[in-house]
Design an enzyme around this catalytic site. Structure first.
Site, mmCIF file in Angstrom:
data_model
loop_
_atom_site.group_PDB
_atom_site.id
_atom_site.type_symbol
_atom_site.label_atom_id
_atom_site.label_comp_id
_atom_site.label_asym_id
_atom_site.label_seq_id
_atom_site.Cartn_x
_atom_site.Cartn_y
_atom_site.Cartn_z
ATOM 1 N N ASP A 1 0.431 -0.900 0.101
ATOM 2 C CA ASP A 1 0.184 0.174 0.062
ATOM 3 C C ASP A 1 0.789 1.235 -0.116
ATOM 4 O O ASP A 1 0.660 2.163 0.604
ATOM 5 C CB ASP A 1 -0.584 0.082 1.337
ATOM 6 C CG ASP A 1 -1.795 -1.800 1.256
ATOM 7 O OD1 ASP A 1 -2.351 -2.154 0.553
ATOM 8 O OD2 ASP A 1 -2.125 -1.478 2.642
ATOM 9 N N GLU B 1 -11.355 -1.045 -3.923
ATOM 10 C CA GLU B 1 -10.483 0.118 -2.082
ATOM 11 C C GLU B 1 -9.284 0.476 -3.188
ATOM 12 O O GLU B 1 -9.261 0.562 -4.028
ATOM 13 C CB GLU B 1 -10.119 -1.482 -1.685
ATOM 14 C CG GLU B 1 -8.659 -2.399 -2.124
ATOM 15 C CD GLU B 1 -7.993 -3.435 -1.525
ATOM 16 O OE1 GLU B 1 -9.099 -3.233 -0.060
ATOM 17 O OE2 GLU B 1 -8.405 -4.478 -1.768
#
Length: 329
Positions: free
Chosen positions: A40, A211
């Site tokens: 991420d 997401e």
């Protein structure tokens, strides 16, 4: 604060396979760009330095803090250990992930997800911390989450902060296949209604959205990017849409980053570096080493991102050699 420096992926991590961290060709960063299980990645440019703020990709119980990495040229990276720790967030008890960073007024603001809440009765969601320097130490700003409830079906995770040309700061966030946009207060202590009176506006671009949203503006157009698929699996990927405003409407155009059976699998949850001087773009993302089926075994990589004459993003070519040096000074 402990610091360590290396050139790209040339240093091997003792706990990882050498295949995941092979030495890059001379002059290249190598992918992954630094050793360790990191995912991420948030990309930012502060004070003529490239910065990457990743999730520490471990089991939830071990995701108790964040490291950061800085570079003058995309090749030589310095590790800054524990820039934000769970012990400094009084309401965080389980799992920190998905950083988002902005600088404003000489302060650095670190947005993060914590606790992986599953309903409105649990404590957690999206928080914000602040520091005087990009390497911290960061401290919780509010003593509570910034967003702690489900709105429009979106789990409050995976936030990205977008600074528009008019000075407005928006936050785009959301898991569970829903994306919201909110307008942040100027001091980042909360959210406030937008011009149409909406506070939590859903901008989910397509059924495939999962997401990891991201937004940037180029040539007057708003680019909305996100991740699709399951984050532990090989099919995780990045898609995008283009709109005329930060609230859309957005219609999915297609994938631009996905697995390559010769390079890596599960490529997603990305960010971008934009060097305005020559309008060069780099995509910073995580991926799984070939043959590794542990969902938490994710590494951070950088490759070039290009546009065609119509402004569409071209498919990204994943590489093992990575990018060449791009000094900011």
């Amino acid at each position: 604060m402990r610091l360590a420096q290396w050139v790209g992926g040339a240093v091997l991590a003792a706990c990882m396979s050498t295949a995941a961290f092979a030495a890059p060709p001379p002059g290249h960063a190598g992918n992954p760009v630094f050793p360790g299980w990191y995912a991420d990645p948030e990309a930012a440019i502060f004070d003529h330095q490239y910065w990457i703020y990743p999730t520490t990709s471990l089991k939830y119980a071990q995701q108790t803090g964040f490291d950061a990495f800085s570079s003058p040229d995309l090749v030589h990276w310095t590790k800054h250990s524990s820039v934000l720790a769970m012990k400094d967030i009084p309401w965080a008890k389980k799992a920190l992930w998905a950083p988002a960073l902005v600088e404003k007024g000489g302060k650095y603001y670190f947005f993060f997800a914590a606790n992986d809440i599953q309903n409105d009765n649990e404590v957690g969601g999206i928080g914000v911390a602040v520091a005087d320097k990009p390497d911290g130490p960061f401290r919780d700003l509010l003593g509570k989450p910034l967003i702690d409830k489900f709105h429009n079906g979106a789990q409050p995770i995976d936030q990205f902060v977008f600074h528009d040309d008019d000075g407005t700061y928006y936050m785009i966030y959301g898991g569970w296949k829903h994306a919201n946009i909110v307008k942040l207060r100027p001091d980042f202590t909360g959210v406030e209604p937008m011009a149409d009176g909406t506070t939590f506006k859903e901008i989910t671009p397509a059924p495939e959205y999962v997401e990891g949203p991201l937004m940037f503006k180029r040539n007057g157009k708003y680019y909305f990017m996100w991740s699709e698929g399951g984050w532990t699996g090989p099919d995780y990927c990045v898609a995008y849409a283009i709109g005329d405003s930060p609230t859309g409407p957005f219609k999915r155009i297609g994938k631009i980053l996905e697995q390559d059976p010769k390079i890596a699998t599960g490529a997603g949850h990305h960010s971008v570096f934009h060097v305005a001087e020559d309008d060069s773009w780099y995509i910073v993302y995580h991926r799984h080493p070939l043959g590794d089926t542990d969902g938490n075994h994710r590494v951070t990589s950088i490759d070039e991102m290009h546009f065609d004459k119509d402004g569409h993003i071209l498919p990204v070519k994943m590489t093992n050699e990575g990018v060449t040096a791009k000094p900011l000074r």
